[in-house]
Scaffold this active site. Structure first.
Site, mmCIF file in Angstrom:
data_model
loop_
_atom_site.group_PDB
_atom_site.id
_atom_site.type_symbol
_atom_site.label_atom_id
_atom_site.label_comp_id
_atom_site.label_asym_id
_atom_site.label_seq_id
_atom_site.Cartn_x
_atom_site.Cartn_y
_atom_site.Cartn_z
ATOM 1 N N LYS A 3 0.820 -1.219 0.000
ATOM 2 C CA LYS A 3 0.000 0.000 0.000
ATOM 3 C C LYS A 3 0.852 1.268 0.000
ATOM 4 C CE LYS A 3 -3.938 -2.148 2.349
ATOM 5 N NZ LYS A 3 -4.993 -1.929 3.350
ATOM 6 N N PHE A 51 -15.710 3.493 6.626
ATOM 7 C CA PHE A 51 -14.335 3.900 6.286
ATOM 8 C C PHE A 51 -14.048 3.844 4.784
ATOM 9 C CE2 PHE A 51 -14.255 -0.622 7.554
ATOM 10 C CZ PHE A 51 -13.707 -1.202 6.416
ATOM 11 N N ARG A 79 -1.948 -14.442 4.854
ATOM 12 C CA ARG A 79 -2.600 -13.705 5.948
ATOM 13 C C ARG A 79 -1.821 -13.874 7.253
ATOM 14 N NH1 ARG A 79 -7.154 -11.437 4.316
ATOM 15 N NH2 ARG A 79 -8.309 -11.319 6.266
ATOM 16 N N THR A 85 -5.285 -7.079 10.647
ATOM 17 C CA THR A 85 -5.594 -5.818 9.939
ATOM 18 C C THR A 85 -5.128 -4.615 10.751
ATOM 19 O OG1 THR A 85 -7.539 -6.878 8.992
ATOM 20 C CG2 THR A 85 -7.467 -4.475 8.884
ATOM 21 N N ASN A 106 -2.074 0.259 6.709
ATOM 22 C CA ASN A 106 -1.563 -1.005 7.248
ATOM 23 C C ASN A 106 -0.650 -1.771 6.289
ATOM 24 O OD1 ASN A 106 -3.569 -1.860 5.563
ATOM 25 N ND2 ASN A 106 -4.667 -3.089 7.075
ATOM 26 N N HIS A 109 -2.082 -5.461 1.632
ATOM 27 C CA HIS A 109 -3.398 -6.100 1.508
ATOM 28 C C HIS A 109 -3.190 -7.525 1.045
ATOM 29 C CE1 HIS A 109 -7.486 -6.994 0.196
ATOM 30 N NE2 HIS A 109 -6.948 -7.458 -0.912
HETATM 31 P P1 CMP Z 1 -7.309 -4.541 3.683
HETATM 32 O O1 CMP Z 1 -6.795 -5.887 4.017
HETATM 33 O O2 CMP Z 1 -6.702 -3.826 2.548
HETATM 34 O O3 CMP Z 1 -8.890 -4.637 3.449
HETATM 35 C C1 CMP Z 1 -9.771 -3.563 3.682
HETATM 36 C C2 CMP Z 1 -9.092 -2.420 4.344
HETATM 37 O O4 CMP Z 1 -9.943 -1.490 4.968
HETATM 38 C C3 CMP Z 1 -8.233 -2.942 5.482
HETATM 39 O O5 CMP Z 1 -7.124 -3.621 4.975
HETATM 40 C C4 CMP Z 1 -7.928 -1.656 6.238
HETATM 41 O O6 CMP Z 1 -6.777 -0.996 5.751
HETATM 42 C C5 CMP Z 1 -9.158 -0.830 5.942
HETATM 43 N N1 CMP Z 1 -9.930 -0.670 7.166
HETATM 44 C C6 CMP Z 1 -10.532 -1.622 7.880
HETATM 45 N N2 CMP Z 1 -11.126 -1.080 8.964
HETATM 46 C C7 CMP Z 1 -10.866 0.242 8.928
HETATM 47 C C8 CMP Z 1 -11.196 1.320 9.761
HETATM 48 N N3 CMP Z 1 -11.925 1.131 10.861
HETATM 49 N N4 CMP Z 1 -10.772 2.544 9.413
HETATM 50 C C9 CMP Z 1 -10.038 2.716 8.270
HETATM 51 N N5 CMP Z 1 -9.690 1.714 7.435
HETATM 52 C C10 CMP Z 1 -10.103 0.500 7.771
#
Ligand code: CMP
Length: 131
Positions: A3, A51, A79, A85, A106, A109
Site C-alpha cells: 500500500k 471507512f 494472511r 488488519t 496497514n 493487503h
Molecule cells: P485490507 O486488508 O486492505 O482490506 C480492507 C481495508 O480497509 C483494510 O485492509 C484496512 O486498511 C481498511 N480498514 C478496515 N477497517 C478500517 C477502519 N476502521 N478505518 C479505516 N480503514 C479500515
C-alpha cells in the site's frame, strides 16, 4: 498489494524480501497508482462501510505494488505472514507489525479467499503479464 504508506516509507524491498523468504513465488507484479475510481472498484465489497471513502482516498494517495503470489495454501499463509488488519493486534515478525502504522495505513493487503484472489488478480493483470 503493497500500500501507499509502505511504498512512501521505502519498504517495498523489505516486504518483498519477507514474501520471498516465506516461500511465495511471484507470478505477476506491477508498480502502479490507483485513482479514487479504481480504488473504489477494487474495494467495492466495502462500499457500505463507514471507512470506505477514507480507504479509497488513502489507496489512491500514492503508488502501490500489486502482485499475484503462488504457494500451497497461499491465502491463509499470506494472511499469517501479514498479520492482523490492525497492526496493534499483529503478531511479532509479521509485515504489519513491522511496517504498518494504523488500521487504515496497514502496509499491505492480502486476498481473503481463493475466489477473491482470482478476482483481485484479474483486476490488475492480464494473461500476458503472468509467468
Ligand atoms: P485490507 O486488508 O486492505 O482490506 C480492507 C481495508 O480497509 C483494510 O485492509 C484496512 O486498511 C481498511 N480498514 C478496515 N477497517 C478500517 C477502519 N476502521 N478505518 C479505516 N480503514 C479500515
Amino acid at each position: 498489494m503493497i500500500k501507499p504508506d509502505a511504498v512512501k516509507a521505502g519498504n517495498i524491498g523489505n516486504i518483498l524480501q519477507m514474501i520471498n523468504a516465506a516461500g511465495f513465488r511471484i507470478v505477476a507484479m506491477k508498480y502502479t497508482h490507483l485513482t479514487m475510481d479504481t480504488a473504489g472498484k477494487f474495494y467495492e465489497v466495502h462500499k457500505e462501510r463507514p471507512f470506505y471513502g477514507e480507504l479509497c482516498e488513502f489507496m489512491s494517495s500514492g503508488p502501490i505494488v500489486a502482485a499475484i503470489l503462488e504457494k500451497e495454501n497461499a491465502v491463509a499463509d499470506f494472511r499469517t505472514l501479514i498479520g492482523a488488519t490492525n497492526p496493534a493486534n499483529a503478531e511479532e515478525g509479521t509485515i504489519r507489525k513491522k511496517y504498518a502504522t494504523s488500521i487504515g495505513e496497514n502496509a499491505v493487503h492480502g486476498s481473503d479467499s481463493d475466489e477473491n484472489a482470482i478476482i483481485e488478480g484479474n483486476f490488475f493483470f492480464n494473461g500476458l503479464e503472468r509467468f
